[in-house]
Enzyme design. Structure first.
Site, mmCIF file in Angstrom:
data_model
loop_
_atom_site.group_PDB
_atom_site.id
_atom_site.type_symbol
_atom_site.label_atom_id
_atom_site.label_comp_id
_atom_site.label_asym_id
_atom_site.label_seq_id
_atom_site.Cartn_x
_atom_site.Cartn_y
_atom_site.Cartn_z
ATOM 1 N N TYR A 1 0.901 11.261 8.699
ATOM 2 C CA TYR A 1 1.577 12.504 8.349
ATOM 3 C C TYR A 1 1.641 12.578 6.822
ATOM 4 C CZ TYR A 1 3.788 16.733 9.848
ATOM 5 O OH TYR A 1 4.031 18.056 10.107
ATOM 6 N N HIS B 1 1.440 12.926 2.832
ATOM 7 C CA HIS B 1 1.953 13.825 1.801
ATOM 8 C C HIS B 1 1.481 13.296 0.453
ATOM 9 C CE1 HIS B 1 4.854 10.646 1.092
ATOM 10 N NE2 HIS B 1 5.271 10.730 2.329
ATOM 11 N N GLY C 1 2.797 11.594 -1.793
ATOM 12 C CA GLY C 1 3.092 10.180 -2.096
ATOM 13 C C GLY C 1 1.962 9.284 -1.620
ATOM 14 N N HIS C 2 1.565 9.453 -0.361
ATOM 15 C CA HIS C 2 0.451 8.661 0.174
ATOM 16 C C HIS C 2 -0.829 8.920 -0.617
ATOM 17 C CE1 HIS C 2 2.834 9.485 4.031
ATOM 18 N NE2 HIS C 2 2.872 8.168 3.933
ATOM 19 N N GLY D 1 4.181 2.092 -2.298
ATOM 20 C CA GLY D 1 5.038 2.983 -3.071
ATOM 21 C C GLY D 1 6.384 2.344 -3.388
ATOM 22 N N VAL E 1 6.709 9.664 -5.627
ATOM 23 C CA VAL E 1 6.371 11.074 -5.832
ATOM 24 C C VAL E 1 7.475 11.917 -5.198
ATOM 25 C CG1 VAL E 1 4.688 12.900 -5.350
ATOM 26 C CG2 VAL E 1 3.902 10.566 -5.820
ATOM 27 N N LYS F 1 9.352 12.490 -1.561
ATOM 28 C CA LYS F 1 8.478 12.925 -0.456
ATOM 29 C C LYS F 1 8.540 11.888 0.650
ATOM 30 C CE LYS F 1 5.657 16.080 -2.823
ATOM 31 N NZ LYS F 1 5.007 17.297 -2.390
ATOM 32 N N SER G 1 7.440 11.516 5.100
ATOM 33 C CA SER G 1 6.962 12.149 6.338
ATOM 34 C C SER G 1 8.142 12.627 7.161
ATOM 35 C CB SER G 1 6.144 11.148 7.157
ATOM 36 O OG SER G 1 5.113 10.597 6.376
HETATM 37 P P1 AMP Z 1 4.717 5.305 5.229
HETATM 38 O O1 AMP Z 1 3.617 6.136 5.796
HETATM 39 O O2 AMP Z 1 6.018 6.019 5.095
HETATM 40 O O3 AMP Z 1 4.827 3.958 5.884
HETATM 41 O O4 AMP Z 1 4.299 4.991 3.734
HETATM 42 C C1 AMP Z 1 3.069 4.412 3.420
HETATM 43 C C2 AMP Z 1 3.036 4.045 1.963
HETATM 44 O O5 AMP Z 1 3.255 5.215 1.173
HETATM 45 C C3 AMP Z 1 4.130 3.035 1.571
HETATM 46 O O6 AMP Z 1 3.607 2.131 0.614
HETATM 47 C C4 AMP Z 1 5.171 3.927 0.953
HETATM 48 O O7 AMP Z 1 5.984 3.267 0.013
HETATM 49 C C5 AMP Z 1 4.303 4.973 0.267
HETATM 50 N N1 AMP Z 1 5.087 6.187 0.038
HETATM 51 C C6 AMP Z 1 5.806 6.889 0.959
HETATM 52 N N2 AMP Z 1 6.431 7.923 0.359
HETATM 53 C C7 AMP Z 1 6.109 7.862 -0.957
HETATM 54 C C8 AMP Z 1 6.457 8.646 -2.092
HETATM 55 N N3 AMP Z 1 7.257 9.703 -2.010
HETATM 56 N N4 AMP Z 1 5.943 8.288 -3.287
HETATM 57 C C9 AMP Z 1 5.121 7.214 -3.412
HETATM 58 N N5 AMP Z 1 4.761 6.433 -2.369
HETATM 59 C C10 AMP Z 1 5.246 6.754 -1.163
#
Ligand code: AMP
Length: 290
Positions: A37, A39, A41-42, A152, A181, A189, A191
Site C-alpha cells: 500500500y 506511499h 515514504g516507501h 525509514g 516523509v 505518511k 499506509s
Molecule cells: P511498512 O510498509 O509500513 O512496513 O514500511 C516499510 C518501510 O517503509 C519501513 O522501513 C518504514 O520505516 C518505511 N516507511 C514507512 N513510512 C515511512 C515514511 N513516512 N517515511 C519514510 N519511511 C517510511
C-alpha cells in the site's frame, strides 16, 4: 536508455535464484522491505536504493508473524496492482510479493528474539511484534542477498533493533536510514492513514505537533521530564485519540537517557478508532549534556 520493466516474483525459490545470479554477476542489490500500500515514504526508500545500487528489489509482504491477535492483519490495506505501478516508476527492478503460505510453509519452531530494545515503546504494547519482524527479515535478507537494505526513521525502534541484529549476527549488508516523509500538514505518511475517519485525519497532524512541542521544550530546558509532560499534555488534547505511549529515551539503545547520551528519541503512539499511528523525532544531544 532502455526503460526498466518491473519483474514480479512470487516464489521463494525464484527469488533466491534471481538474486544469486545477480550477485554472481557482481551486481550490487539494494533491498526495500515493505508491507505494501505504497506511499511516498516507501518510494523515497526505493529512490535512495536506486542511487546506491545496480539493482533495486522491493518486497511487499503483509507479514502475519508481526501482527498480534486482534491487530489489523486482515484489514491492513492492500493493492498490489497499484503498488506495482508506483514501484516501477520509483525505479524498482524486482518486486517480490510472496503469499504467507509461500513464506511460511510450516510453522518453524525456531525463534529469533530481540533483546532489551524491544521491551519499550511498540515492543511493550505489541508483544512478539519485533520477533516477527526479525523472523521475516532474516528470510528476506537470505532470499534477496542485498548489499544495502533501506529502512525509514518513521519506524525508529524497528530500525534500531535491525541495526543491532545485523551488526551482532554479522549479516553481510549495510542498513541505511531514510528520513520520515510527511504530508504537507506534518502527519507522517503511513499506509494506515487511510483507516482514519475524515475527522480523525484532521486531528492526526497534532501528533507531530505534540512531538515538536516536546522536542522544543527538551532543547530549551534540557529536562526530559518537563518535555515529556508537555508532550503527554498536548497528545491528551487530541479529540478521539488515546495515547498508547509517549516516551523520551536514548537512541538507538532505547535505554533511559543519561549524561552521556548523544541522541534522544521522542516517540509516541496514538490510537484512533480505526488506526494506531506512531511517530517520532530524534534530537541530537552532542555537546548539550555533560
Ligand atoms: P511498512 O510498509 O509500513 O512496513 O514500511 C516499510 C518501510 O517503509 C519501513 O522501513 C518504514 O520505516 C518505511 N516507511 C514507512 N513510512 C515511512 C515514511 N513516512 N517515511 C519514510 N519511511 C517510511
Amino acid at each position: 536508455m532502455e526503460a526498466t520493466r518491473l519483474k514480479r516474483i512470487e516464489k521463494v525459490t525464484d527469488m533466491a535464484a534471481v538474486s544469486g545470479r545477480l550477485a554472481s554477476e557482481g551486481k550490487s542489490i539494494g533491498f526495500v522491505p515493505t508491507m505494501g500500500y505504497l506511499h511516498e515514504g516507501h518510494l523515497s526508500l526505493a529512490r535512495e536504493a536506486g542511487k546506491e545500487n545496480d539493482v533495486v528489489i522491493m518486497s511487499i509482504f503483509v507479514n502475519p508473524a508481526q501482527f498480534g491477535p486482534g491487530e489489523d492483519f486482515d484489514s491492513y490495506p492492500r493493492d498490489l496492482e497499484r503498488d506495482a505501478e508506483l514501484a516501477e516508476k520509483a525505479g524498482v527492478d524486482i518486486l517480490f510479493h510472496p503469499t504467507p503460505e509461500e513464506m511460511y510453509p510450516e510453522n518453524s519452531e525456531i525463534r529469533i528474539l530481540p533483546g532489551r530494545q524491544a521491551d519499550v515503546l511498540c515492543g511493550a504494547s505489541r508483544p512478539g511484534h519485533f520477533d516477527g519482524v526479525l523472523k521475516v527479515l532474516t528470510k528476506l535478507f537470505h532470499l534477496t542477498m542485498p548489499e544495502r537494505a533501506y529502512f525509514g526513521q518513521k519506524d525508529a525502534q524497528q530500525l534500531a533493533i535491525i541495526e543491532t541484529f545485523v551488526r551482532d549476527y554479522n549479516f553481510p549488508l549495510e542498513i541505511r536510514r531514510v528520513p520520515t516523509v510527511r504530508e504537507e500538514d506534518g502527519l507522517a505518511k503511513s499506509s494506515r492513514n487511510v483507516r482514519l475517519t475524515p475527522e480523525e485525519r484532521e486531528q492526526a497532524p497534532a501528533i507531530y505537533e505534540s512531538l515538536q512541542q516536546g522536542a522544543r521544550m527538551f532543547r530549551e530546558s534540557g529536562d526530559p521530564d518537563l518535555a515529556l509532560g508537555t508532550l503527554r499534555k498536548s497528545l491528551g488534547h487530541i479529540p478521539g485519540a488515546e495515547t498508547d505511549y509517549a516516551e523520551i529515551l536514548e537512541y538507538p539503545s532505547l535505554r533511559p537517557l543519561s549524561a552521556s547520551s548523544r541522541e534522544a528519541i521522542i516517540a509516541a503512539a496514538v490510537q484512533f478508532s480505526g488506526a494506531r499511528l506512531i511517530d517520532n523525532i530524534l534530537v541530537n544531544l552532542e555537546g548539550k549534556r555533560s
